[in-house]
Motif scaffolding. Structure first.
Motif, short mmCIF file in Angstrom:
data_model
loop_
_atom_site.label_atom_id
_atom_site.label_comp_id
_atom_site.label_asym_id
_atom_site.label_seq_id
_atom_site.Cartn_x
_atom_site.Cartn_y
_atom_site.Cartn_z
N GLY A 162 0.63 -12.56 15.36
CA GLY A 162 0.83 -13.21 16.65
C GLY A 162 0.37 -12.36 17.81
N ALA A 163 0.66 -11.06 17.76
CA ALA A 163 0.21 -10.16 18.83
C ALA A 163 -1.31 -10.05 18.85
CB ALA A 163 0.84 -8.79 18.64
N SER A 164 -1.93 -10.09 17.69
CA SER A 164 -3.40 -10.05 17.63
C SER A 164 -4.01 -11.31 18.23
CB SER A 164 -3.87 -9.89 16.18
OG SER A 164 -3.40 -8.69 15.64
N LEU A 165 -3.42 -12.46 17.94
CA LEU A 165 -3.91 -13.71 18.54
C LEU A 165 -3.75 -13.70 20.06
CD1 LEU A 165 -2.62 -16.38 16.01
CD2 LEU A 165 -4.99 -15.81 16.50
N MET A 166 -2.62 -13.18 20.54
CA MET A 166 -2.42 -13.11 21.99
C MET A 166 -3.40 -12.13 22.64
SD MET A 166 1.68 -13.57 22.59
CE MET A 166 2.20 -12.20 21.62
N ALA A 167 -3.67 -11.02 21.97
CA ALA A 167 -4.64 -10.06 22.52
C ALA A 167 -6.04 -10.65 22.53
CB ALA A 167 -4.62 -8.78 21.69
N ALA A 168 -6.40 -11.40 21.48
CA ALA A 168 -7.72 -12.05 21.45
C ALA A 168 -7.85 -13.07 22.58
CB ALA A 168 -7.93 -12.72 20.10
N GLU A 169 -6.77 -13.77 22.86
CA GLU A 169 -6.79 -14.76 23.94
C GLU A 169 -6.96 -14.08 25.29
OE1 GLU A 169 -5.14 -16.78 27.29
OE2 GLU A 169 -4.17 -15.11 26.29
N LEU A 170 -6.28 -12.97 25.50
CA LEU A 170 -6.42 -12.26 26.77
C LEU A 170 -7.83 -11.72 26.96
CD1 LEU A 170 -3.00 -10.40 26.90
CD2 LEU A 170 -3.73 -12.33 28.30
N ILE A 171 -8.43 -11.23 25.89
CA ILE A 171 -9.82 -10.77 25.96
C ILE A 171 -10.75 -11.94 26.26
CG2 ILE A 171 -11.71 -9.80 24.59
CD1 ILE A 171 -9.53 -8.05 23.22
N ALA A 172 -10.50 -13.09 25.63
CA ALA A 172 -11.33 -14.28 25.89
C ALA A 172 -11.21 -14.72 27.34
CB ALA A 172 -10.94 -15.41 24.95
N PHE A 173 -10.00 -14.72 27.88
CA PHE A 173 -9.84 -15.07 29.29
C PHE A 173 -10.56 -14.08 30.20
CE2 PHE A 173 -5.98 -17.99 29.21
CZ PHE A 173 -6.67 -19.03 29.80
N ALA A 174 -10.49 -12.81 29.88
CA ALA A 174 -11.15 -11.79 30.70
C ALA A 174 -12.67 -11.93 30.66
CB ALA A 174 -10.73 -10.40 30.25
N CYS A 175 -13.20 -12.23 29.50
CA CYS A 175 -14.67 -12.32 29.36
C CYS A 175 -15.24 -13.64 29.85
CB CYS A 175 -15.06 -12.12 27.91
SG CYS A 175 -14.72 -10.46 27.28
#
Length: 87
Positions: free
Chosen positions: A36-49
């Protein structure tokens, strides 16, 4: 469209908490929390990029990933924390 987004994604988070609970029962607390934490981190990176070229559809899809990770990790984390308390 974005007005109803939190309601739909709350439902996604609630359904993923069931999946996270099953994973907690089968594999212990570590797997659903890290997933779950990995999915949330991937989402934050996607939002940033992708923040400058996001349409409403992309925002809802990326936020769905976040709620999936949140649903998986929060329930397992709370259950694990409560299990470690002494009676």
């Amino acid at each position: 469209m974005l007005v109803w987004l939190p309601c739909r994604l709350a439902f996604v988070g609630a359904m993923m908490s069931v999946v996270g609970g099953r994973l907690y029962d089968d594999k212990g607390a570590r797997f659903p929390i890290i997933t779950g934490a990995s999915l949330m981190a991937a989402e934050l990176i996607a939002f940033a990029c992708l923040s400058h070229q996001m349409s409403d559809l992309v925002i809802s899809l990326v936020y769905t990933i976040y709620m999936t990770g949140m649903g998986m990790s929060i329930g397992a984390s709370m259950t694990n924390d409560l299990a470690s308390l002494k009676p």
